[in-house]
Scaffold this active site. Structure first.
Site, short mmCIF file in Angstrom:
data_model
loop_
_atom_site.label_atom_id
_atom_site.label_comp_id
_atom_site.label_asym_id
_atom_site.label_seq_id
_atom_site.Cartn_x
_atom_site.Cartn_y
_atom_site.Cartn_z
N ASP A 90 0.87 -1.16 0.00
CA ASP A 90 0.00 0.00 0.00
C ASP A 90 0.91 1.23 0.00
O ASP A 90 2.03 1.18 0.51
CB ASP A 90 -0.88 -0.05 1.26
CG ASP A 90 -2.03 0.93 1.16
OD1 ASP A 90 -2.12 1.66 0.15
OD2 ASP A 90 -2.84 0.95 2.09
N SER A 91 0.42 2.33 -0.56
CA SER A 91 1.27 3.52 -0.71
C SER A 91 1.44 4.27 0.60
O SER A 91 2.31 5.13 0.71
CB SER A 91 0.64 4.48 -1.71
OG SER A 91 -0.58 4.96 -1.18
N GLY A 92 0.59 3.97 1.57
CA GLY A 92 0.64 4.74 2.80
C GLY A 92 -0.41 5.84 2.84
O GLY A 92 -0.64 6.45 3.89
N GLY A 93 -1.07 6.08 1.70
CA GLY A 93 -2.09 7.13 1.65
C GLY A 93 -3.17 6.92 2.70
O GLY A 93 -3.47 7.82 3.49
N PHE A 94 -3.69 5.72 2.77
CA PHE A 94 -4.78 5.44 3.70
C PHE A 94 -4.35 5.69 5.15
O PHE A 94 -5.06 6.33 5.93
CB PHE A 94 -5.26 4.00 3.52
CG PHE A 94 -6.41 3.63 4.41
CD1 PHE A 94 -7.70 4.03 4.09
CD2 PHE A 94 -6.21 2.89 5.57
CE1 PHE A 94 -8.78 3.71 4.92
CE2 PHE A 94 -7.29 2.56 6.40
CZ PHE A 94 -8.56 2.97 6.07
N ASP A 144 -2.65 8.14 -2.97
CA ASP A 144 -3.98 8.67 -3.27
C ASP A 144 -4.47 9.55 -2.13
O ASP A 144 -3.80 9.67 -1.10
CB ASP A 144 -4.98 7.52 -3.53
CG ASP A 144 -5.12 6.61 -2.32
OD1 ASP A 144 -4.18 6.55 -1.50
OD2 ASP A 144 -6.17 5.95 -2.19
N GLN A 186 -11.13 6.80 -6.55
CA GLN A 186 -11.80 7.42 -5.40
C GLN A 186 -13.17 7.93 -5.84
O GLN A 186 -13.64 7.58 -6.92
CB GLN A 186 -10.93 8.56 -4.83
CG GLN A 186 -9.65 8.07 -4.15
CD GLN A 186 -9.91 7.35 -2.82
OE1 GLN A 186 -11.02 7.39 -2.27
NE2 GLN A 186 -8.88 6.65 -2.31
N GLY A 213 -11.26 4.08 -0.82
CA GLY A 213 -12.27 4.92 -0.21
C GLY A 213 -13.54 4.20 0.18
O GLY A 213 -14.58 4.82 0.38
N ASP A 263 -7.76 -7.52 0.38
CA ASP A 263 -6.83 -7.62 1.51
C ASP A 263 -7.55 -7.17 2.75
O ASP A 263 -8.45 -6.32 2.69
CB ASP A 263 -5.61 -6.72 1.31
CG ASP A 263 -5.92 -5.28 1.67
OD1 ASP A 263 -6.54 -4.58 0.84
OD2 ASP A 263 -5.59 -4.86 2.80
N CYS A 301 -12.97 -27.67 6.87
CA CYS A 301 -11.66 -27.11 6.51
C CYS A 301 -10.60 -28.19 6.64
O CYS A 301 -10.62 -28.98 7.58
CB CYS A 301 -11.34 -25.93 7.42
SG CYS A 301 -9.72 -25.19 7.15
N CYS A 303 -7.24 -27.48 6.70
CA CYS A 303 -5.95 -26.87 7.05
C CYS A 303 -5.31 -27.66 8.19
O CYS A 303 -5.96 -28.45 8.87
CB CYS A 303 -6.11 -25.39 7.42
SG CYS A 303 -6.59 -25.07 9.14
N CYS A 306 -7.02 -27.49 11.58
CA CYS A 306 -8.26 -28.28 11.68
C CYS A 306 -8.00 -29.78 11.67
O CYS A 306 -8.78 -30.54 12.24
CB CYS A 306 -9.23 -27.87 10.58
SG CYS A 306 -9.94 -26.24 10.89
N HIS A 332 -5.63 -20.71 10.93
CA HIS A 332 -6.87 -21.27 10.38
C HIS A 332 -7.68 -20.22 9.63
O HIS A 332 -8.19 -20.49 8.53
CB HIS A 332 -7.74 -21.89 11.48
CG HIS A 332 -9.15 -22.04 11.01
ND1 HIS A 332 -9.55 -23.02 10.13
CD2 HIS A 332 -10.26 -21.26 11.22
CE1 HIS A 332 -10.83 -22.87 9.84
NE2 HIS A 332 -11.28 -21.81 10.49
#
Lengths: 366, 366
Positions: A90-94, A144, A186, A213, A263, A301, A303, A306, A332
């Site tokens: 991520d660019s860090g904008g958020f 952004d 946006q 956004g 994500d 599941c 995994c 589990c 899990h």
């Protein structure tokens, strides 16, 4: 550096393959979040064996700690954290815009105070691209301008304009063929602004587009409506990524909107808080009901958690304050989301997306 | 149910094999502590791959939480925690006596208040053996009477007498051929009392003997002197276990006294506190010196943490408050102690114990 092939569609849902510098990603794909170069509670080997194809890290956090010099000296982020598959940063904008009164926006960039030590820093479109390329991200995000909802039309329009201008500057700042740059749409919940943002960014021809956004205070219905109309306006041939989505329900809805990548810290945060995610809904594994429940966390599941441990053991670990509880449940939950994605991919390939989607959503609501 | 073979000796140091219900143990052996059915920060698979042959769990903690009914319903402690190799359980004596004013001792047993919820409980020689057999321990410890040092001769003599009486009752209470019962030598730092305790317990013919009542406030020299004379008085043909020993230096000294087994929370507690154990001493990996140190935690260690990650990455994880730091360093510290033990075993077999011991002790002191 990046190639996206659309293998199948079913309704708006898409099944694709994304080729990146450090490997390929079968989409739709969930990306666990390793904010500070660690997916909380999991070793890179765990992250991989849980089914992760690509993980996310945060420019804001890595910029502040350990910082560019250390990551460069380590030979890049992949080597620093011992993860050899793709990474999206991520660019860090958020994060910077979440700082509120600790940051000042100007047309050239944003100046902010570190939440760690109060030191002053500055992000520009150019230096955030340079940072992401220097640490070796497979996918970099443009810087952004995020707006917290509710917001006025003027605020949203200004964020769209500046995001477009910064997207252009990010594009011009690119130097490395190994890092693909995604633009971020946006426009809040305003349809015309979303369409304008899409038009302006698509004109700049990015290899991928994110929908930013959202997940910032709106209702699920508002989010889904906006995600659907935005995704529909984006080019078919490019990957689409919606930021900050991580529940089973929200991911299925996003796939249904034609989105390819997601994500969220949700599965690992839940894992640390005893909240088990399953194919049939969520539950708190500390509850008395699980003290002597010797079934797996999710019987559907497969995994390693589990197949190895019981709800009773995890319940005990959380009650005893043992960190292993957080580790196992985080594992899990991540594996569960990857399993949901694998089922979604199979359903789209098989042409039975709507049937699978309805059954999966019904199972978590019952 | 238990067989101990002495394969080699070199000076007082011993190299043996201990056959238990769930497998065999090469001695000298370090046992990591899984107090509440979890070695903190490590999955059972981690514990095994770090080199663990046998782990320790605590009757006191398991009795209170999750309790006998749950562990029995799970099919025993091994199945409950998904660990299929040997387990030694402490009787709970040490924990109960640490409770101080929360417990009352009488000739028949000890009544105590749970540190969790204040509920009242009672341990007797009989019920602690029954508990340890019911959960399926490979080695059960007798209920003993610990005394905090410094203590008067009378206090120590009384603890020896009652420990012998309880040892006899524990022996009589045994029902399962799958659980071996070890007696615990008491007597503080008093040589005559230690010899009396050894004589009385050896007369009862246990399959193994522990040296208790050390690491409770005395100096290293006092501890080593008492351990040495006690070990020398114990039968050659039975395994010897010293409780609560876990630094590299103390373990090497204990092997030199002729002791075969050791347990301590030290490596995992250090791991959670950024303290790295190495073949050349200990250091705090958060320190500024390690921010850009891209060497392994211990260049002489071949564990998966040392072959995968750098000091710089672990330093970052601790500084960023990432739990993965604790997980990785706990793993390494446990693996490091097992590596020390493997080297010690090889040195005894090879007849060069004194040379190896002196070099190993010099390396951690320099």
């Amino acid at each position: 550096m990046i190639a996206f092939s659309l293998l199948a569609t079913d309704g708006s849902a898409r099944r694709g393959t994304l080729q990146l510098t450090h490997g390929s990603v079968q989409t739709p794909a969930f990306m666990p979040v390793g904010t500070a170069a660690s997916v909380k509670g999991l070793t890179p080997a765990d992250v991989r064996s849980a089914g992760t194809q690509i993980l996310l890290a945060n420019t804001y956090h890595l910029w502040l700690r350990p910082g560019l010099e250390t990551i460069e000296a380590a030979g890049g982020l992949h080597r620093f954290m011992a993860w050899d598959a793709p990474i999206l940063t991520d660019s860090g904008g958020f994060q910077v815009f979440s700082l509120q009164e600790r940051r000042t926006l100007d047309p050239d960039g944003v100046t902010f105070k570190s939440h760690l030590d109060g030191s002053m820093h500055r992000f520009t479109p150019e230096n955030t691209v340079a940072f992401q390329e220097a640490i070796g991200s497979d996918i970099a995000m443009q810087l952004d301008v995020c707006v917290k909802l509710p917001a006025t039309y003027e605020e949203l329009a200004a964020s769209v304009s500046m995001t477009t201008a910064w997207a252009q500057r990010c594009r011009a700042a690119q130097r490395s063929p190994d890092t693909a740059l995604f633009a971020i749409v946006q426009g809040g919940l305003d349809e015309s602004l979303r369409m304008r943002s899409v038009r302006e960014l698509v004109a700049l021809d990015f290899p991928g587009y994110a929908i930013g956004g959202l997940s910032v205070g709106e209702t699920r219905e508002e989010m889904e409506r906006t995600a659907r109309l935005t995704a529909a306006a984006l080019p078919q041939s490019k990957p689409r990524y919606i930021m900050g989505i991580g529940t089973v329900r929200d991911i299925i809805a996003a796939v249904d909107c034609g989105i390819d990548m997601f994500d969220c810290v949700y599965p690992t945060r839940c894992g640390r808080n005893a909240r088990a995610m399953t194919h049939s809904g969520e539950f708190n594994i500390r509850n008395a009901a699980y003290v002597r429940d010797f079934s797996p966390v999710d019987p559907q599941c497969s995994c390693t958690v589990c197949t190895t441990y019981t709800r009773a053991y995890l319940c005990h670990l959380f009650r005893a304050g043992e960190m292993l509880g957080s580790q196992l449940l985080s594992y899990h939950n991540v594996a569960l989301l990857h399993d949901v994605m694998a089922q979604a991919r199979a359903a789209i390939e098989g042409g039975n997306w709507a049937t699978w989607r309805d059954a999966a959503l019904a199972a978590i609501s019952s």
